[in-house]
Design a protein around this motif. Structure first.
Motif, short mmCIF file in Angstrom:
data_model
loop_
_atom_site.label_atom_id
_atom_site.label_comp_id
_atom_site.label_asym_id
_atom_site.label_seq_id
_atom_site.Cartn_x
_atom_site.Cartn_y
_atom_site.Cartn_z
N UNK A 132 -19.17 -46.22 -26.16
CA UNK A 132 -20.00 -45.13 -26.37
C UNK A 132 -19.35 -44.57 -27.62
N UNK A 133 -18.67 -46.05 -28.52
CA UNK A 133 -17.90 -45.46 -29.76
C UNK A 133 -19.24 -46.10 -30.55
N UNK A 134 -20.42 -46.64 -30.45
CA UNK A 134 -21.33 -46.88 -30.92
C UNK A 134 -22.34 -46.09 -30.84
N UNK A 135 -22.57 -45.16 -29.71
CA UNK A 135 -23.42 -44.00 -29.02
C UNK A 135 -22.44 -42.39 -30.56
N UNK A 136 -21.13 -43.03 -31.13
CA UNK A 136 -20.98 -41.63 -31.60
C UNK A 136 -20.92 -42.23 -33.20
N UNK A 137 -21.82 -43.34 -33.23
CA UNK A 137 -21.17 -43.45 -35.07
C UNK A 137 -19.94 -44.47 -35.78
N UNK A 138 -18.66 -45.05 -34.90
CA UNK A 138 -18.15 -45.00 -34.79
C UNK A 138 -18.07 -46.47 -34.56
N UNK A 139 -17.46 -47.20 -35.96
CA UNK A 139 -16.93 -48.89 -35.85
C UNK A 139 -16.18 -49.34 -35.25
N UNK A 140 -16.08 -50.41 -34.53
CA UNK A 140 -14.87 -50.39 -33.36
C UNK A 140 -14.81 -52.25 -34.17
N UNK A 141 -13.68 -52.79 -33.94
CA UNK A 141 -12.65 -53.98 -33.74
C UNK A 141 -12.41 -54.63 -32.09
N UNK A 142 -12.68 -55.46 -32.76
CA UNK A 142 -12.78 -56.86 -31.92
C UNK A 142 -12.34 -56.36 -30.41
N UNK A 143 -12.80 -56.67 -29.62
CA UNK A 143 -11.33 -55.89 -27.88
C UNK A 143 -10.72 -57.85 -28.15
N UNK A 144 -9.37 -57.07 -27.91
CA UNK A 144 -8.74 -58.07 -28.17
C UNK A 144 -7.01 -57.62 -26.74
N UNK A 145 -7.18 -59.35 -25.86
CA UNK A 145 -6.65 -59.24 -24.61
C UNK A 145 -5.25 -59.30 -24.67
N UNK A 146 -3.79 -59.34 -24.24
CA UNK A 146 -3.33 -59.10 -24.40
C UNK A 146 -2.55 -58.71 -23.36
N UNK A 147 -1.82 -60.71 -22.77
CA UNK A 147 -1.80 -60.89 -21.26
C UNK A 147 -0.16 -59.93 -20.79
N UNK A 148 -1.07 -59.11 -20.06
CA UNK A 148 0.75 -58.63 -19.50
C UNK A 148 0.88 -57.17 -20.31
N UNK A 149 -0.37 -57.03 -20.74
CA UNK A 149 -0.52 -55.71 -21.36
C UNK A 149 -1.64 -54.63 -22.07
N UNK A 150 -2.68 -55.62 -20.82
CA UNK A 150 -4.27 -55.33 -20.76
C UNK A 150 -5.09 -55.51 -21.91
N UNK A 151 -5.56 -54.09 -22.96
CA UNK A 151 -6.22 -54.97 -23.57
C UNK A 151 -7.25 -53.60 -24.38
N UNK A 152 -7.14 -54.21 -26.01
CA UNK A 152 -7.44 -52.17 -26.71
C UNK A 152 -8.98 -52.85 -27.49
N UNK A 153 -9.21 -51.98 -27.49
CA UNK A 153 -10.58 -51.97 -28.58
C UNK A 153 -9.92 -50.89 -30.00
N UNK A 154 -10.05 -51.03 -31.01
CA UNK A 154 -9.88 -50.06 -31.77
C UNK A 154 -10.64 -48.76 -32.52
N UNK A 155 -10.71 -47.86 -33.25
CA UNK A 155 -11.65 -47.32 -34.06
C UNK A 155 -11.27 -47.46 -35.17
N UNK A 156 -12.18 -47.85 -36.02
CA UNK A 156 -12.16 -48.27 -37.73
C UNK A 156 -12.67 -46.97 -37.95
N UNK A 157 -13.04 -45.74 -37.57
CA UNK A 157 -13.13 -44.93 -38.50
C UNK A 157 -12.71 -43.64 -37.21
N UNK A 158 -12.51 -42.41 -37.66
CA UNK A 158 -11.42 -40.94 -36.76
C UNK A 158 -13.06 -40.69 -36.36
N UNK A 159 -12.67 -40.19 -35.35
CA UNK A 159 -13.93 -39.10 -34.44
C UNK A 159 -13.68 -37.56 -35.35
N UNK A 160 -14.53 -36.99 -35.25
CA UNK A 160 -15.04 -36.30 -36.16
C UNK A 160 -14.09 -34.59 -36.21
#
Length: 307
Positions: A126-154
């Motif tokens: 969805x970030x790609x569809x919105x034109x938002x650049x993303x970080x790689x997906x990072x997994x953190x044991x016992x915390x889950x996973x996260x993908x960050x936005x490099x650009x703020x949504x408008x």
């Protein structure tokens, strides 16, 4: 009459004829007998150097070489960057699988991490569809996973779409686990579906930085305080480092967002058309109901005799 000891002097104006040069006895150029004695250029090669290009033509060649080098280097750097992102995601996945396998076993750990991956891919697509650049997906044991936005949504509507995309795709992945369960009757798949439903339902809690808080931003931001209160109740009811971290991050984020909401830019950010608000609410409520029903349908009663 001549002077003794000296050769006779020739008559005035008389010189002996010059001898013809002998090609066989031509001095070598290395002998240093003068410029006339150096060998000439080989046959067919011009004796004068080629004329140098004048003006801008002198720089075309070097610029073209440098440009070709930079283009090639740019392609290599791009491939390396993509490889680094893939390496970050894959290595963190392996670490998480190893950590979860200590509790659930290797196969359930793999299934759980795959469900996390699909959930984060929903956000990323969805970030790609919105034109938002993303970080790689990072997994953190016992915390889950996260993908960050490099650009703020408008605006808040875009943020809500990104926030809901993860639970939508993640819920579908959890529901797909019921297909092999129906075919084989193996309760492994039923338990995996239950965990997937719970994972996505928990993420819909109406508080940032969870997905539900991003969706609520396009509806009624005051619900952040309700969600924050629910998280603090869970902290005291089911003490967990994850819940404590979410409560602390949520409290800071809600305070910051609410304070900026009164600013001119904040009012514009949270101004969402009614039709968009209705669609976000429909998706949000549908997910809440469907995931709650899914958890109830896949719940397995266990006691110590089953261990």
């Amino acid at each position: 009459m001549s002077t003794p000891g000296h050769p006779p002097t020739p008559p005035a104006g008389w010189l002996p004829p010059a001898a013809a040069p002998d090609p066989a006895r031509r001095p070598d150029a290395a002998a240093g007998t003068g410029p006339d004695d150096r060998p000439g250029p080989p046959a067919g090669v011009p004796s004068d150097p080629p004329p140098r290009p004048d003006g801008w033509r002198r720089y075309v060649g070097p610029v073209a070489v440098v440009g070709a080098f930079l283009l090639k280097f740019g392609k290599v750097a791009f491939v390396a960057l993509k490889g680094a992102k893939f390496l970050t995601t894959s290595l963190s996945m392996l670490v998480s699988i190893a950590a979860y396998s200590l509790i659930w076993g290797i196969w359930f750990a793999i299934g759980f991490v795959v469900l996390l991956l699909v959930h984060e891919l929903g956000h990323g697509l969805q970030m790609r569809r919105e034109g938002i650049k993303t970080s790689p997906i990072v997994f953190v044991p016992f915390m889950g996973a996260v993908i960050a936005m490099k650009d703020l949504p408008k605006d808040a509507a875009m943020e809500a779409r990104v926030g809901l995309a993860g639970p939508v795709l993640g819920s579908l992945a959890a529901a797909l686990c019921l297909v092999p369960y129906a075919l084989t009757g193996d309760e492994f798949w039923r338990a995996l579906a239950f965990v997937g439903f719970f994972l996505n339902l928990f993420n819909l809690a109406p508080v940032t930085p969870l997905d539900g808080g991003r969706a609520i931003a396009a509806l009624t931001p005051w619900m952040w305080f309700v969600g924050l209160g629910l998280v603090f109740v869970m902290v005291f009811t089911f003490p967990s480092p994850i819940l404590v971290l979410i409560a602390l991050l949520g409290a800071f984020d809600v305070y910051t967002r609410w304070k900026r909401r009164a600013e001119p830019g904040g009012r514009e950010y949270y101004r969402v058309p009614k039709a968009t608000r209705a669609r976000v609410a429909a998706v949000y409520v549908t997910l809440l109901v469907a995931l709650a029903v899914g958890m109830d349908a896949t719940f397995l009663e266990r006691d110590l005799d089953d261990v």
